[in-house]
Design a protein around this motif. Structure first.
Motif, PDB file in Angstrom:
ATOM      1  N   LEU A 183       0.816  -1.218   0.000  1.00 26.15           N
ATOM      2  CA  LEU A 183       0.000   0.000   0.000  1.00 26.15           C
ATOM      3  C   LEU A 183       0.846   1.263   0.000  1.00 26.15           C
ATOM      4  O   LEU A 183       0.498   2.253  -0.645  1.00 26.15           O
ATOM      5  CB  LEU A 183      -0.931   0.016   1.222  1.00 26.15           C
ATOM      6  CG  LEU A 183      -1.997  -1.069   1.305  1.00 26.15           C
ATOM      7  CD1 LEU A 183      -2.790  -0.906   2.596  1.00 26.15           C
ATOM      8  CD2 LEU A 183      -2.924  -1.037   0.101  1.00 26.15           C
ATOM      9  N   HIS A 184       1.964   1.237   0.755  1.00 29.37           N
ATOM     10  CA  HIS A 184       2.753   2.456   0.925  1.00 29.37           C
ATOM     11  C   HIS A 184       4.099   2.064   1.523  1.00 29.37           C
ATOM     12  O   HIS A 184       4.178   1.121   2.334  1.00 29.37           O
ATOM     13  CB  HIS A 184       2.027   3.429   1.858  1.00 29.37           C
ATOM     14  CG  HIS A 184       2.590   4.808   1.860  1.00 29.37           C
ATOM     15  ND1 HIS A 184       3.649   5.173   2.655  1.00 29.37           N
ATOM     16  CD2 HIS A 184       2.242   5.937   1.166  1.00 29.37           C
ATOM     17  CE1 HIS A 184       3.932   6.457   2.469  1.00 29.37           C
ATOM     18  NE2 HIS A 184       3.097   6.946   1.575  1.00 29.37           N
ATOM     19  N   ILE A 187       4.414   1.361   5.353  1.00 35.99           N
ATOM     20  CA  ILE A 187       3.671   0.272   5.984  1.00 35.99           C
ATOM     21  C   ILE A 187       4.459  -1.032   5.885  1.00 35.99           C
ATOM     22  O   ILE A 187       4.962  -1.382   4.824  1.00 35.99           O
ATOM     23  CB  ILE A 187       2.294   0.092   5.327  1.00 35.99           C
ATOM     24  CG1 ILE A 187       1.470   1.377   5.427  1.00 35.99           C
ATOM     25  CG2 ILE A 187       1.534  -1.072   5.971  1.00 35.99           C
ATOM     26  CD1 ILE A 187       0.145   1.304   4.688  1.00 35.99           C
ATOM     27  N   ASP A 222      -0.076  10.691   2.111  1.00 36.15           N
ATOM     28  CA  ASP A 222       0.548   9.807   3.077  1.00 36.15           C
ATOM     29  C   ASP A 222      -0.478   8.833   3.647  1.00 36.15           C
ATOM     30  O   ASP A 222      -1.610   8.761   3.178  1.00 36.15           O
ATOM     31  CB  ASP A 222       1.226  10.613   4.194  1.00 36.15           C
ATOM     32  CG  ASP A 222       0.262  11.555   4.901  1.00 36.15           C
ATOM     33  OD1 ASP A 222      -0.903  11.651   4.455  1.00 36.15           O
ATOM     34  OD2 ASP A 222       0.657  12.199   5.885  1.00 36.15           O
ATOM     35  N   VAL A 223      -0.081   8.083   4.664  1.00 32.92           N
ATOM     36  CA  VAL A 223      -0.946   7.082   5.279  1.00 32.92           C
ATOM     37  C   VAL A 223      -1.568   7.669   6.541  1.00 32.92           C
ATOM     38  O   VAL A 223      -0.885   8.316   7.339  1.00 32.92           O
ATOM     39  CB  VAL A 223      -0.140   5.813   5.630  1.00 32.92           C
ATOM     40  CG1 VAL A 223      -1.009   4.810   6.372  1.00 32.92           C
ATOM     41  CG2 VAL A 223       0.436   5.192   4.370  1.00 32.92           C
ATOM     42  N   TYR A 237      -4.890   5.172   2.510  1.00 35.11           N
ATOM     43  CA  TYR A 237      -3.645   5.207   1.747  1.00 35.11           C
ATOM     44  C   TYR A 237      -3.929   5.829   0.382  1.00 35.11           C
ATOM     45  O   TYR A 237      -5.085   5.832  -0.076  1.00 35.11           O
ATOM     46  CB  TYR A 237      -3.079   3.786   1.581  1.00 35.11           C
ATOM     47  CG  TYR A 237      -3.961   2.892   0.732  1.00 35.11           C
ATOM     48  CD1 TYR A 237      -3.761   2.772  -0.641  1.00 35.11           C
ATOM     49  CD2 TYR A 237      -5.014   2.178   1.305  1.00 35.11           C
ATOM     50  CE1 TYR A 237      -4.584   1.978  -1.430  1.00 35.11           C
ATOM     51  CE2 TYR A 237      -5.838   1.378   0.528  1.00 35.11           C
ATOM     52  CZ  TYR A 237      -5.616   1.287  -0.834  1.00 35.11           C
ATOM     53  OH  TYR A 237      -6.445   0.508  -1.613  1.00 35.11           O
TER      54      TYR A 237
END
Length: 326
Positions: A183-184, A187, A222-223, A237
């Motif tokens: 996802l990012h 993470i 960002d998350v 996300y």
């Protein structure tokens, strides 16, 4: 490093979902701060005109500004499991209206005092203490959505749906852990926890909760995690390919005015009545009247009386908006 401790129940109930409320808050925050989205640009006059409504203004007053990041979780309820996507926003609005007073006061009073660099306005505090805030916030979200994003939602939703389809394929092929890590870059999956790269250390127990993965289009890149509402765990996300292949010109007008209003503006180089516009566009007269009202409040159309008829015509600002979208 922030550690979010999960268990088998959380993993088994992990799902992907859009969050119309989260997208609305992101667009409202840009409008209130006179900001611009890197792809969709200026939220536009309709969004700014909607801020004049007291319930929309109340909603905006609970959004972070000046570098703050905390948004009360009650404004972006965890998306439900209703099979009909069109009902997601209605469910979220209903959750805002039914939020417990104790939870509201904790988020609005305690958490904003902890995370914001500015104090809560006295008038906002009084509304929260009165017990009327939940209904007004729900109405503010419904109003802002109707004024600014409802017509443009199919275009935004298609980006979200493409991302969800991609993540679902990853989940089916490689499992939840690989999906989370993809996802990012911030993470990571630790087997019994989701870890997020942060400038501070902490651990939160979210065992037994559903985990909703919500891709964002209008929200920050960002998350963001949401765990303050009891029983809820949402991880926001950035959706893939925001801006890739997007036509910044033609795409920009959709969130600004929506499809129906763009059609009306395009036909208002000549002054026309509501009935004439309904006949020419195929929209119901009541629908045309509603959209014309919103466009007039945003100063994108003028109106004048000619005998029994009220005639509408687009302004120079609206003409520029259409030209920029070509």
């Amino acid at each position: 490093m922030l550690t979010l401790r999960v268990d088998a129940d959380t993993v088994s109930r992990t799902r992907l979902s859009p969050s119309p409320a989260s997208e609305s808050m992101a667009w409202l925050r840009l409008a209130a701060a006179s900001g611009r989205h890197p792809v969709f640009g200026d939220p536009g006059p309709l969004a700014r005109a909607s801020l004049a409504h007291p319930d929309v203004a109340l909603l905006a007053d609970l959004l972070p500004r000046n570098g703050d990041t905390y948004t009360p979780d009650l404004l972006t309820p965890q998306p439900g499991t209703n099979a009909q996507r069109g009902d997601l926003l209605d469910e979220q609005i209903a959750q805002i209206e039914s939020a417990a007073q104790d939870d509201l006061e904790t988020q609005v009073f305690t958490y904003t005092r902890t995370h914001w660099s500015r104090p809560l306005r006295a008038t906002t505090r009084r509304v929260a203490e009165s017990g009327r805030m939940q209904r007004r916030l729900a109405n503010g979200l419904a109003r802002f959505w109707r004024d600014t994003l409802s017509d443009g939602w199919p275009a935004l939703s298609s980006i979200i749906d493409q991302d969800i389809a991609h993540r679902a394929t990853t989940m089916a092929t490689h499992g939840v852990g690989r999906t989370l890590e993809a996802l990012h870059p911030d993470i990571e999956w630790a087997g019994d926890a989701v870890t997020l790269t942060r400038s501070w250390d902490g651990e939160i127990d979210v065992t037994g909760r559903d985990l909703v993965l919500a891709p964002g289009v209008l929200s920050r890149s960002d998350v963001v995690i949401q765990v303050d509402v009891p029983g809820q765990f949402v991880l926001y996300y950035p959706a893939q390919r925001i801006g890739a292949g997007q036509d910044r010109g033609s795409g920009a007008i959709v969130p600004v005015v929506g499809n129906a209003r763009a059609v009306l503006l395009a036909d208002l180089g000549t002054a026309r009545s509501t009935a004439e516009l309904a006949a020419r566009t195929g929209y119901a007269a009541a629908t045309v009247s509603y959209h014309l009202g919103a466009l007039h409040r945003a100063r994108l159309v003028t109106k004048s009386r000619d005998g029994r008829f009220v005639l509408y015509r687009r302004t120079a600002q609206a003409t520029r908006l259409l030209e920029d979208a070509r």
